[in-house]
Design a protein around this motif. Structure first.
Motif, PDB file in Angstrom:
ATOM      1  N   PHE A 182      -0.334   5.755  -1.008  1.00  0.00           N
ATOM      2  CA  PHE A 182      -0.906   4.501  -1.509  1.00  0.00           C
ATOM      3  C   PHE A 182       0.147   3.679  -2.242  1.00  0.00           C
ATOM      4  O   PHE A 182       0.272   2.467  -2.051  1.00  0.00           O
ATOM      5  CB  PHE A 182      -2.080   4.821  -2.447  1.00  0.00           C
ATOM      6  CG  PHE A 182      -2.745   3.603  -3.023  1.00  0.00           C
ATOM      7  CD1 PHE A 182      -3.657   2.871  -2.273  1.00  0.00           C
ATOM      8  CD2 PHE A 182      -2.452   3.182  -4.314  1.00  0.00           C
ATOM      9  CE1 PHE A 182      -4.271   1.735  -2.805  1.00  0.00           C
ATOM     10  CE2 PHE A 182      -3.054   2.060  -4.856  1.00  0.00           C
ATOM     11  CZ  PHE A 182      -3.965   1.331  -4.094  1.00  0.00           C
ATOM     12  N   ARG A 183       0.923   4.346  -3.073  1.00  0.00           N
ATOM     13  CA  ARG A 183       1.976   3.662  -3.834  1.00  0.00           C
ATOM     14  C   ARG A 183       2.975   2.995  -2.893  1.00  0.00           C
ATOM     15  O   ARG A 183       3.394   1.857  -3.117  1.00  0.00           O
ATOM     16  CB  ARG A 183       2.682   4.656  -4.759  1.00  0.00           C
ATOM     17  CG  ARG A 183       1.820   5.125  -5.918  1.00  0.00           C
ATOM     18  CD  ARG A 183       2.435   6.328  -6.607  1.00  0.00           C
ATOM     19  NE  ARG A 183       3.751   6.034  -7.167  1.00  0.00           N
ATOM     20  CZ  ARG A 183       3.950   5.636  -8.420  1.00  0.00           C
ATOM     21  NH1 ARG A 183       2.925   5.519  -9.242  1.00  0.00           N
ATOM     22  NH2 ARG A 183       5.168   5.376  -8.858  1.00  0.00           N
ATOM     23  N   ASN A 184       3.335   3.736  -1.852  1.00  0.00           N
ATOM     24  CA  ASN A 184       4.275   3.167  -0.878  1.00  0.00           C
ATOM     25  C   ASN A 184       3.751   1.897  -0.249  1.00  0.00           C
ATOM     26  O   ASN A 184       4.472   0.913  -0.100  1.00  0.00           O
ATOM     27  CB  ASN A 184       4.559   4.174   0.233  1.00  0.00           C
ATOM     28  CG  ASN A 184       5.798   4.961  -0.084  1.00  0.00           C
ATOM     29  OD1 ASN A 184       6.678   4.471  -0.812  1.00  0.00           O
ATOM     30  ND2 ASN A 184       5.875   6.185   0.444  1.00  0.00           N
ATOM     31  N   GLU A 185       2.475   1.977   0.146  1.00  0.00           N
ATOM     32  CA  GLU A 185       1.899   0.796   0.796  1.00  0.00           C
ATOM     33  C   GLU A 185       1.818  -0.373  -0.178  1.00  0.00           C
ATOM     34  O   GLU A 185       2.065  -1.525   0.195  1.00  0.00           O
ATOM     35  CB  GLU A 185       0.512   1.141   1.343  1.00  0.00           C
ATOM     36  CG  GLU A 185       0.586   2.150   2.462  1.00  0.00           C
ATOM     37  CD  GLU A 185      -0.580   2.008   3.416  1.00  0.00           C
ATOM     38  OE1 GLU A 185      -0.723   0.923   3.998  1.00  0.00           O
ATOM     39  OE2 GLU A 185      -1.352   2.989   3.533  1.00  0.00           O
ATOM     40  N   TRP A 186       1.446  -0.058  -1.421  1.00  0.00           N
ATOM     41  CA  TRP A 186       1.359  -1.115  -2.447  1.00  0.00           C
ATOM     42  C   TRP A 186       2.718  -1.815  -2.586  1.00  0.00           C
ATOM     43  O   TRP A 186       2.822  -3.041  -2.570  1.00  0.00           O
ATOM     44  CB  TRP A 186       0.931  -0.487  -3.786  1.00  0.00           C
ATOM     45  CG  TRP A 186       0.534  -1.465  -4.850  1.00  0.00           C
ATOM     46  CD1 TRP A 186       1.376  -2.091  -5.732  1.00  0.00           C
ATOM     47  CD2 TRP A 186      -0.791  -1.927  -5.160  1.00  0.00           C
ATOM     48  NE1 TRP A 186       0.658  -2.912  -6.565  1.00  0.00           N
ATOM     49  CE2 TRP A 186      -0.676  -2.831  -6.239  1.00  0.00           C
ATOM     50  CE3 TRP A 186      -2.055  -1.660  -4.632  1.00  0.00           C
ATOM     51  CZ2 TRP A 186      -1.790  -3.467  -6.795  1.00  0.00           C
ATOM     52  CZ3 TRP A 186      -3.157  -2.296  -5.203  1.00  0.00           C
ATOM     53  CH2 TRP A 186      -3.014  -3.186  -6.261  1.00  0.00           C
ATOM     54  N   ARG A 187       3.774  -0.984  -2.676  1.00  0.00           N
ATOM     55  CA  ARG A 187       5.123  -1.520  -2.829  1.00  0.00           C
ATOM     56  C   ARG A 187       5.530  -2.339  -1.594  1.00  0.00           C
ATOM     57  O   ARG A 187       6.062  -3.445  -1.708  1.00  0.00           O
ATOM     58  CB  ARG A 187       6.115  -0.367  -3.043  1.00  0.00           C
ATOM     59  CG  ARG A 187       7.540  -0.833  -3.260  1.00  0.00           C
ATOM     60  CD  ARG A 187       8.587   0.296  -3.295  1.00  0.00           C
ATOM     61  NE  ARG A 187       8.078   1.617  -3.017  1.00  0.00           N
ATOM     62  CZ  ARG A 187       8.030   2.609  -3.914  1.00  0.00           C
ATOM     63  NH1 ARG A 187       8.470   2.415  -5.135  1.00  0.00           N
ATOM     64  NH2 ARG A 187       7.556   3.801  -3.567  1.00  0.00           N
ATOM     65  N   LEU A 216       5.622   0.093 -10.748  1.00  0.00           N
ATOM     66  CA  LEU A 216       4.640   0.154  -9.664  1.00  0.00           C
ATOM     67  C   LEU A 216       3.291   0.644 -10.197  1.00  0.00           C
ATOM     68  O   LEU A 216       2.236   0.082  -9.884  1.00  0.00           O
ATOM     69  CB  LEU A 216       5.161   1.115  -8.588  1.00  0.00           C
ATOM     70  CG  LEU A 216       4.342   1.235  -7.316  1.00  0.00           C
ATOM     71  CD1 LEU A 216       4.290  -0.092  -6.578  1.00  0.00           C
ATOM     72  CD2 LEU A 216       4.963   2.313  -6.408  1.00  0.00           C
ATOM     73  N   ARG A 217       3.361   1.650 -11.033  1.00  0.00           N
ATOM     74  CA  ARG A 217       2.159   2.205 -11.643  1.00  0.00           C
ATOM     75  C   ARG A 217       1.435   1.123 -12.472  1.00  0.00           C
ATOM     76  O   ARG A 217       0.232   0.940 -12.382  1.00  0.00           O
ATOM     77  CB  ARG A 217       2.593   3.369 -12.535  1.00  0.00           C
ATOM     78  CG  ARG A 217       1.513   4.095 -13.214  1.00  0.00           C
ATOM     79  CD  ARG A 217       2.090   5.078 -14.258  1.00  0.00           C
ATOM     80  NE  ARG A 217       0.989   5.496 -15.113  1.00  0.00           N
ATOM     81  CZ  ARG A 217       0.103   6.406 -14.740  1.00  0.00           C
ATOM     82  NH1 ARG A 217       0.244   7.045 -13.601  1.00  0.00           N
ATOM     83  NH2 ARG A 217      -0.913   6.693 -15.531  1.00  0.00           N
ATOM     84  N   ALA A 270      -7.686   6.031  -9.212  1.00  0.00           N
ATOM     85  CA  ALA A 270      -7.576   7.378  -8.641  1.00  0.00           C
ATOM     86  C   ALA A 270      -6.346   7.503  -7.747  1.00  0.00           C
ATOM     87  O   ALA A 270      -5.877   8.607  -7.480  1.00  0.00           O
ATOM     88  CB  ALA A 270      -8.840   7.711  -7.858  1.00  0.00           C
ATOM     89  N   TYR A 271      -5.835   6.383  -7.265  1.00  0.00           N
ATOM     90  CA  TYR A 271      -4.697   6.430  -6.324  1.00  0.00           C
ATOM     91  C   TYR A 271      -3.364   6.089  -6.969  1.00  0.00           C
ATOM     92  O   TYR A 271      -2.356   5.973  -6.290  1.00  0.00           O
ATOM     93  CB  TYR A 271      -4.954   5.480  -5.148  1.00  0.00           C
ATOM     94  CG  TYR A 271      -6.184   5.865  -4.368  1.00  0.00           C
ATOM     95  CD1 TYR A 271      -6.126   6.843  -3.374  1.00  0.00           C
ATOM     96  CD2 TYR A 271      -7.419   5.281  -4.663  1.00  0.00           C
ATOM     97  CE1 TYR A 271      -7.265   7.220  -2.683  1.00  0.00           C
ATOM     98  CE2 TYR A 271      -8.563   5.645  -3.972  1.00  0.00           C
ATOM     99  CZ  TYR A 271      -8.471   6.622  -2.986  1.00  0.00           C
ATOM    100  OH  TYR A 271      -9.588   6.999  -2.304  1.00  0.00           O
ATOM    101  N   VAL A 272      -3.386   5.937  -8.290  1.00  0.00           N
ATOM    102  CA  VAL A 272      -2.174   5.439  -8.936  1.00  0.00           C
ATOM    103  C   VAL A 272      -0.993   6.398  -8.773  1.00  0.00           C
ATOM    104  O   VAL A 272       0.162   5.972  -8.791  1.00  0.00           O
ATOM    105  CB  VAL A 272      -2.460   5.076 -10.418  1.00  0.00           C
ATOM    106  CG1 VAL A 272      -2.627   6.316 -11.256  1.00  0.00           C
ATOM    107  CG2 VAL A 272      -1.403   4.148 -10.967  1.00  0.00           C
ATOM    108  N   ASP A 273      -1.290   7.700  -8.563  1.00  0.00           N
ATOM    109  CA  ASP A 273      -0.209   8.667  -8.342  1.00  0.00           C
ATOM    110  C   ASP A 273      -0.114   9.139  -6.894  1.00  0.00           C
ATOM    111  O   ASP A 273       0.645  10.043  -6.578  1.00  0.00           O
ATOM    112  CB  ASP A 273      -0.410   9.883  -9.263  1.00  0.00           C
ATOM    113  CG  ASP A 273      -0.262   9.498 -10.730  1.00  0.00           C
ATOM    114  OD1 ASP A 273       0.709   8.768 -11.044  1.00  0.00           O
ATOM    115  OD2 ASP A 273      -1.120   9.894 -11.551  1.00  0.00           O
ATOM    116  N   ASP A 274      -0.904   8.532  -6.031  1.00  0.00           N
ATOM    117  CA  ASP A 274      -0.912   8.920  -4.619  1.00  0.00           C
ATOM    118  C   ASP A 274       0.293   8.278  -3.913  1.00  0.00           C
ATOM    119  O   ASP A 274       0.388   7.056  -3.813  1.00  0.00           O
ATOM    120  CB  ASP A 274      -2.245   8.435  -4.014  1.00  0.00           C
ATOM    121  CG  ASP A 274      -2.341   8.703  -2.521  1.00  0.00           C
ATOM    122  OD1 ASP A 274      -1.302   8.665  -1.830  1.00  0.00           O
ATOM    123  OD2 ASP A 274      -3.475   8.936  -2.052  1.00  0.00           O
TER     124      ASP A 274
END
Ligand code: F55
Length: 840
Positions: free
Chosen positions: A527-532, A796-797, A520-524
């Motif tokens: 969230f993406r920023n934090e993952w990266r 990233l996705r 659900a957060y894959v385009d958020d």
């Protein structure tokens, strides 16, 4: 056997809770007490090791309630128990894991901080018990973690090797081995239990006699006896009260002094025989494929198996249960064939020592055992020269002959007089030298046989175990491997674990399927920023470690392209090296070529006697020496070999990797488990359709997986049609250039001999079809490079989706399947008993 020393009047003591209390003040006090009273140190002279030991004891004290309550509950309820018999347990460091499973990590971190100490630095002091070679031993460790977490009554039995897997160092780019002295500073996690020692017979001969009821019996007269002493380690479940036991056996001599010999004046002989006994548990064999038919290895296998079975019988009887109940009390999983002699030993214990009728004993034995196979490589199938087997285990050889006689009658009954089939299925190989075949014994003596990934199980049924599948189709099941998310995410990637907690709650470490909520957060964007950011931070952390360990400065913004595992021709680290050289040549030919900056990270040990594997290591380090220094490269390529790969050193690598190399020749890697750890931590896989890669790709989606190479069937077909590797060399200019560059001595100071065996092998044999897969691999890598460079958002996705879709690969799922389909063992939840009641 020692009996318990029961008191007839209840004991009552008043104790303060300092020993196990959980307030910050109590923790600090307990830690300082342990430093003072156990280590005998005050802070002004305490070393880092002293702090580690004091902390380990402080944590251990907080595990003992769990451990003793668990044992009591299992005894009281006669709990059906899953026994994992394994020559290897690659547990990794305990301190961090125990803190995580107790839920006390943060609290202890704070307590240490308030004392001016750093928990991570203290954790770094631990010498891990390296009591395994690789995947097989680590799988055993993940399964113990899952069994405890799922509240499954279980016991792990193995060998307490004094020297575990060797420590790897480098001289001039070549691997050199040093002994692993993991016990040098003491082991705070184990408890020696001499009161449960057992005797194990070895060698000698058998004698027949007729017992008082006129029945024929056999007596085994050994020529030596060794004593097995159990050492117990508690295995905590995650956020449950369960603490199961890992029981490892150490070999000693029956008496500390052989008084007979001493009285005869043979003092030296007496001490020497003690040394010989102790040799049995001295050192782990460092091979992870080929069986060296060494006497000591067979002694090790028999030693721990006999100790363990005797111990199980003692436990059974101590609960007042009859021997016939053995298969109800225990289900015994054989981790490959290394413990398969257990089938003959249980028969011997039942028939000879307990005078049970053969047919009943055989029924009990078959009901008790199940066998996991971990390899398709024919040279790895365990077989023992018959003379050696018979000289060490004369009675077991007779028992195996009798099992075989009855078994081959069964084969004839089903298939008629098919002599070739009978020769293939016999427990004794008789084509040129006579051998005992352990896989055949394991298949005949078990009620279930499993491979470790779907493809592997199918190939077992079609190839190495085909005859057994045709006879016993109902025995065959698949159990795809898994890994524990507690060690391989919560402990080793705490920042990612915290991010996941914040978005989908905290249940995922025990219900890994919940990771799918991350989709659900894959385009958020946040969230993406934090993952990266987290991946970047993990890469910076590893970068510093790499510089500390190798002196090499790598660029944390480059792609981390990682292959970490044992060095093996079939795992094809050579193919990876050919890719590096391909990129290097391209840069030499065109210095301004646009390429994706990459850091190639390798780690892994080669078996000390495996020449080609050691040469592959030398090739990698030699390529690194050239590439890392060549100004033309301008730091766009770096090659590092992180020394001494083990659990400790692997933990910071998975979270920091971008690309996971799973490039074995299709049909050769039974499963792989590193592949799962990478994807779980958000790295993308470049891989063949081999082992569990197939299932990982199914789960994450073909579009999120970089596939290349031949299928297992294509490999078989190519070989059947007469594979000619040099044709690939002749017809592929870039491949030819790469091979010629190695042959020219470019990476070996002009010496053309060093890598000749490797090159000759590739051009002439190439058993693992490296050259046939070269172009497909290079094309795929070119594509990987483009996506990483030009489509970072998509990378990233894919990274997020990989992690989100890894639920299947938790060892909890695997253990649940074993419980339901093979073991028929149910959870038993543990209530913590009050200390005052337990000592009363
Ligand atoms: C160790 C000792 C001997 Cl004598 C033979 C093999 C080994 C060993 O370590 N094997 C091993 O690690 N096999 C691996 O088991 C993993 C767990 O099932 C698999 O994932 C992996 O594919 C397989 O190679």
């Amino acid at each position: 056997v020692e009996t318990s020393f029961a008191r007839n009047s209840p004991l009552s003591v008043q104790v303060e809770d300092d020993r196990t209390g959980l307030s910050l003040e109590t923790l600090k006090r307990a830690f300082l007490d342990n430093l003072f009273y156990v280590q005998g140190k005050s802070p002004d002279i305490a070393t880092a090791k002293d702090y580690y030991m004091a902390l380990a004891y402080t944590v251990r004290d907080r595990m003992l309630h769990h451990w003793l309550s668990t044992g009591q509950t299992y005894r009281r309820t006669h709990a059906r128990t899953a026994v994992y018999l394994s020559a290897e347990f690659l547990m990794g460091p305990y301190l961090g894991n125990n803190l995580i499973n107790l839920g006390l990590y943060d609290l202890f971190e704070q307590a240490m901080e308030e004392l001016g100490l750093n928990l991570k630095e203290i954790m770094d002091q631990e010498q891990e018990p390296g009591l395994g070679n690789g995947g097989l031993g680590r799988l055993a460790a993940c399964y113990l973690d899952s069994m405890a977490t799922l509240e499954i009554p279980s016991l792990g039995y193995g060998i307490r090797y004094e020297f575990g897997i060797f420590e790897q160092a480098f001289h001039d780019g070549w691997q050199v081995e040093k002994t692993d002295q993991w016990l040098r500073w003491g082991n705070p996690w184990e408890v020696r239990r001499p009161e449960w020692a057992v005797h194990v017979k070895i060698g000698g001969h058998t004698e027949g006699y007729t017992d008082h009821q006129g029945r024929y019996q056999v007596n085994w007269v050994p020529d030596k006896v060794v004593r097995g002493i159990p050492y117990d380690t508690p295995i905590l479940g995650y956020q449950v009260n369960t603490a199961n036991t890992l029981r490892l056996w150490r070999a000693e001599s029956p008496e500390s002094f052989d008084f007979d010999a001493f009285n005869r004046g043979d003092y030296y002989g007496a001490v020497n025989s003690k040394i010989i006994s102790e040799n049995i548990s001295k050192v782990l064999y460092p091979n992870d494929d080929k069986l060296e038919g060494k006497q000591l290895r067979l002694e090790q296998e028999f030693f721990f198996v006999s100790c363990s079975l005797q111990d199980m019988i003692r436990l059974l009887m101590s609960e007042g249960l009859p021997l016939e109940q053995f298969p109800e009390k225990f289900t015994v999983q054989l981790n490959d064939t290394h413990p398969a002699v257990a089938i003959a030993e249980l028969m011997r214990l039942l028939v000879d020592d307990h005078e049970m009728a053969w047919d009943l004993a055989w029924e009990i034995t078959q009901k008790s055992f199940a066998y996991t196979n971990h390899t398709l490589l024919p040279e790895a199938l365990e077989r023992w020269p018959m003379y050696l087997f018979g000289s060490l285990l004369p009675r077991h050889l007779e028992i195996i002959f009798e099992i075989n006689r009855i078994f081959l009658d069964q084969v004839r009954l089903k298939f008629g007089p098919d002599n070739e089939r009978i020769a293939r299925m016999s427990l004794i190989e008789e084509t040129g030298g006579r051998y005992v075949r352990m896989a055949n014994l394991a298949c005949v003596g078990s009620h279930a046989i499993n491979g470790v990934a779907e493809l592997h199980t199918e190939l077992l049924k079609e190839t190495v175990l085909k005859d057994f599948y045709e006879l016993f189709p109902e025995k065959f099941v698949n159990k795809t491997n898994g890994v524990t998310p507690r060690r391989w995410m919560v402990l080793s990637n705490p920042r990612l674990a915290k991010l996941i907690d914040q978005h989908i709650g905290t249940a995922w470490p025990t219900q890994l399927d919940q990771l799918s909520k991350l989709e659900a957060y894959v385009d958020d964007p946040a969230f993406r920023n934090e993952w990266r950011e987290i991946k970047q931070a993990n890469k910076r952390f590893l970068t510093a470690r790499i510089e500390r360990l190798t002196g090499i400065k790598v660029n944390p913004d480059s792609m981390f392209d990682v292959q970490i595992k044992r060095i093996h021709e079939y795992k094809r680290q050579q193919l990876n090296a050919l890719h590096i050289i391909t990129l290097y040549r391209r840069l030499k030919q065109n210095p301004d070529l646009e390429i994706t900056p990459r850091t190639f990270i390798f780690a892994g040990k080669a078996a000390p006697g495996y020449f080609m594997a050691k040469l592959i290591i030398k090739l990698i380090t030699a390529v690194g020496d050239i590439v890392n220094r060549d100004p033309v490269v301008r730091d766009r390529l770096k090659v590092v070999f992180i020394p001494n790969y083990n659990v400790t050193n692997s933990q910071p690598i998975y979270p920091a990797s971008d690309l996971s190399e799973q490039i074995s020749t299709a049909g050769f890697e039974a499963s792989g488990t590193g592949n799962m750890k990478f994807a779980l931590n958000g790295s993308l896989t470049i891989g063949t359709l081999d082992g569990a890669n197939v299932e990982i790709r199914e789960e994450v989606g073909a579009e999120n997986f970089f596939l290349f190479g031949m299928t297992a069937d294509e490999v078989t077909a190519l070989k059947a049609s007469g594979y000619q590797p040099w044709q690939y060399y002749e017809e592929n200019a870039e491949l030819k250039g790469v091979i010629d560059l190695i042959s020219s001595g470019f990476f070996s100071g002009g010496d053309t001999e060093t890598f000749k065996p490797l090159i000759d092998n590739l051009l002439q044999q190439d058993r693992f079809t490296v050259l046939a897969d070269y172009q497909s691999y290079i094309d795929c890598q070119d594509h990987v490079g483009k996506v990483y460079q030009q489509d970072q958002e998509n990378w990233l996705r894919m990274s997020i989706l990989n992690a989100a879709r890894m639920g299947k690969f938790s060892s909890d799922r695997a253990v649940r399947e074993y419980c339901k389909e093979i073991w028929h063992v149910d959870p038993v939840s543990i209530e913590l008993q009050e200390y005052s009641k337990m000592v009363a």
